[in-house]
Design a protein around this motif. Sequence first.
Motif, PDB file in Angstrom:
ATOM      1  N   GLU A 113       0.848  -1.194   0.000  1.00  0.00           N
ATOM      2  CA  GLU A 113       0.000   0.000   0.000  1.00  0.00           C
ATOM      3  C   GLU A 113       0.882   1.242   0.000  1.00  0.00           C
ATOM      4  OE1 GLU A 113      -3.431   2.178   2.775  1.00  0.00           O
ATOM      5  OE2 GLU A 113      -3.061   0.015   2.941  1.00  0.00           O
ATOM      6  N   LEU A 114       0.495   2.219  -0.809  1.00  0.00           N
ATOM      7  CA  LEU A 114       1.195   3.492  -0.887  1.00  0.00           C
ATOM      8  C   LEU A 114       0.190   4.594  -0.592  1.00  0.00           C
ATOM      9  CD1 LEU A 114       3.773   5.110  -1.617  1.00  0.00           C
ATOM     10  CD2 LEU A 114       2.958   5.113  -3.987  1.00  0.00           C
ATOM     11  N   VAL A 115       0.508   5.414   0.393  1.00  0.00           N
ATOM     12  CA  VAL A 115      -0.382   6.512   0.801  1.00  0.00           C
ATOM     13  C   VAL A 115       0.369   7.823   0.624  1.00  0.00           C
ATOM     14  CG1 VAL A 115      -1.784   7.488   2.654  1.00  0.00           C
ATOM     15  CG2 VAL A 115      -1.495   5.001   2.484  1.00  0.00           C
ATOM     16  N   TRP A 116      -0.212   8.724  -0.162  1.00  0.00           N
ATOM     17  CA  TRP A 116       0.413  10.035  -0.404  1.00  0.00           C
ATOM     18  C   TRP A 116      -0.464  11.111   0.209  1.00  0.00           C
ATOM     19  CZ3 TRP A 116      -1.253  14.284  -3.437  1.00  0.00           C
ATOM     20  CH2 TRP A 116      -0.287  15.282  -3.620  1.00  0.00           C
ATOM     21  N   VAL A 117       0.144  11.966   1.033  1.00  0.00           N
ATOM     22  CA  VAL A 117      -0.568  13.034   1.720  1.00  0.00           C
ATOM     23  C   VAL A 117       0.032  14.376   1.307  1.00  0.00           C
ATOM     24  CG1 VAL A 117      -1.227  14.004   3.965  1.00  0.00           C
ATOM     25  CG2 VAL A 117      -0.998  11.525   3.690  1.00  0.00           C
ATOM     26  N   ASP A 118      -0.811  15.290   0.842  1.00  0.00           N
ATOM     27  CA  ASP A 118      -0.359  16.632   0.470  1.00  0.00           C
ATOM     28  C   ASP A 118      -0.572  17.555   1.664  1.00  0.00           C
ATOM     29  OD1 ASP A 118       0.361  19.003  -0.637  1.00  0.00           O
ATOM     30  OD2 ASP A 118      -1.112  18.985  -2.267  1.00  0.00           O
ATOM     31  N   ALA A 119       0.482  17.696   2.460  1.00  0.00           N
ATOM     32  CA  ALA A 119       0.392  18.529   3.655  1.00  0.00           C
ATOM     33  C   ALA A 119       0.560  20.006   3.357  1.00  0.00           C
ATOM     34  CB  ALA A 119       1.434  18.075   4.676  1.00  0.00           C
ATOM     35  N   THR A 120       0.780  20.344   2.090  1.00  0.00           N
ATOM     36  CA  THR A 120       0.895  21.769   1.745  1.00  0.00           C
ATOM     37  C   THR A 120      -0.483  22.416   1.658  1.00  0.00           C
ATOM     38  OG1 THR A 120       0.837  21.319  -0.653  1.00  0.00           O
ATOM     39  CG2 THR A 120       2.990  21.285   0.426  1.00  0.00           C
ATOM     40  N   GLU A 121      -1.547  21.600   1.579  1.00  0.00           N
ATOM     41  CA  GLU A 121      -2.914  22.120   1.519  1.00  0.00           C
ATOM     42  C   GLU A 121      -3.582  21.974   2.890  1.00  0.00           C
ATOM     43  OE1 GLU A 121      -4.381  23.577  -1.004  1.00  0.00           O
ATOM     44  OE2 GLU A 121      -2.717  23.289  -2.425  1.00  0.00           O
ATOM     45  N   PRO A 122      -4.382  22.967   3.289  1.00  0.00           N
ATOM     46  CA  PRO A 122      -5.063  22.879   4.585  1.00  0.00           C
ATOM     47  C   PRO A 122      -5.953  21.645   4.715  1.00  0.00           C
ATOM     48  CG  PRO A 122      -5.189  25.115   3.724  1.00  0.00           C
ATOM     49  CD  PRO A 122      -4.631  24.262   2.615  1.00  0.00           C
ATOM     50  N   SER A 123      -6.554  21.197   3.606  1.00  0.00           N
ATOM     51  CA  SER A 123      -7.440  20.030   3.656  1.00  0.00           C
ATOM     52  C   SER A 123      -6.671  18.712   3.670  1.00  0.00           C
ATOM     53  CB  SER A 123      -8.384  20.048   2.454  1.00  0.00           C
ATOM     54  OG  SER A 123      -7.639  20.018   1.237  1.00  0.00           O
ATOM     55  N   ARG A 124      -5.369  18.745   3.429  1.00  0.00           N
ATOM     56  CA  ARG A 124      -4.505  17.562   3.424  1.00  0.00           C
ATOM     57  C   ARG A 124      -5.106  16.421   2.601  1.00  0.00           C
ATOM     58  NH1 ARG A 124      -0.517  17.380   7.478  1.00  0.00           N
ATOM     59  NH2 ARG A 124      -0.608  15.109   7.505  1.00  0.00           N
ATOM     60  N   PRO A 125      -5.257  16.602   1.288  1.00  0.00           N
ATOM     61  CA  PRO A 125      -5.806  15.534   0.457  1.00  0.00           C
ATOM     62  C   PRO A 125      -4.915  14.289   0.483  1.00  0.00           C
ATOM     63  CG  PRO A 125      -4.865  17.263  -0.912  1.00  0.00           C
ATOM     64  CD  PRO A 125      -4.881  17.791   0.499  1.00  0.00           C
ATOM     65  N   VAL A 126      -5.567  13.117   0.341  1.00  0.00           N
ATOM     66  CA  VAL A 126      -4.866  11.835   0.459  1.00  0.00           C
ATOM     67  C   VAL A 126      -5.160  10.970  -0.762  1.00  0.00           C
ATOM     68  CG1 VAL A 126      -4.624   9.712   1.811  1.00  0.00           C
ATOM     69  CG2 VAL A 126      -4.977  11.907   2.971  1.00  0.00           C
ATOM     70  N   LEU A 127      -4.124  10.357  -1.302  1.00  0.00           N
ATOM     71  CA  LEU A 127      -4.262   9.358  -2.353  1.00  0.00           C
ATOM     72  C   LEU A 127      -3.764   8.020  -1.807  1.00  0.00           C
ATOM     73  CD1 LEU A 127      -3.005  11.123  -5.612  1.00  0.00           C
ATOM     74  CD2 LEU A 127      -5.352  10.477  -5.061  1.00  0.00           C
TER      75      LEU A 127
END
Length: 201
Positions: free
Chosen positions: A160-174
């Motif tokens: 499993e690979l989980v990517w989190v964009d912490a640069t956005e306030p909503s912290r989108p996750v793939l």
Amino acid sequence: MRPRSRRRIAIALGVLAAIALVVVAAKLALDPLATWRTRRALAGLKGMDSSFSAVSVRLRDLSYEIRDLRIDKRTAGGKDLPFFSARRIRFGLVWREVLHRRLVARMDLERPIFHLVEAGPSAGKGATTGQEVRQAPEIGKKLSDETPFLLDRVQVRDGELVWVDATEPSRPVLRFHWIEATLENFATRPALSRGEPTVLA
């Protein structure tokens, strides 16, 4: 049965018992030693904490196994987002290479999970506090340093690979689930690759 035959059988049984005793003693000594070396190696990962439930060495196939490995960065989510975890990692020798006096191993990863966190620059430092895929080779190197094997095949099961964009306030996750992959014939020595192409499936 003749006395000489009885004596030979007794000697043979004694030798077998002695060999069994040595094997058991070696097994009892190897697991704690492997556990200590693994703990020492993982302690050398800068900025990371690690834990595992068990380490074992099997003499039958000369394999090394670590269970429930978890590695957390002290920043970028910490305990909530482990940088890397795996239910089981196993290194096993390729016997056809042993016959050619080469120590070549295959690595199996069961249920490995990577959490990658993309983060912006830290205030006043210009450095990131994320979890980047380029940091993974350091973990692999620490584990491989504890084994005298040259890896020639890696298999991933139920990854499993989980990517989190912490640069956005909503912290989108793939999330990418159920990853099954095999990478083989990537030995660094030409004599080991035997001219076969590196394969990623």
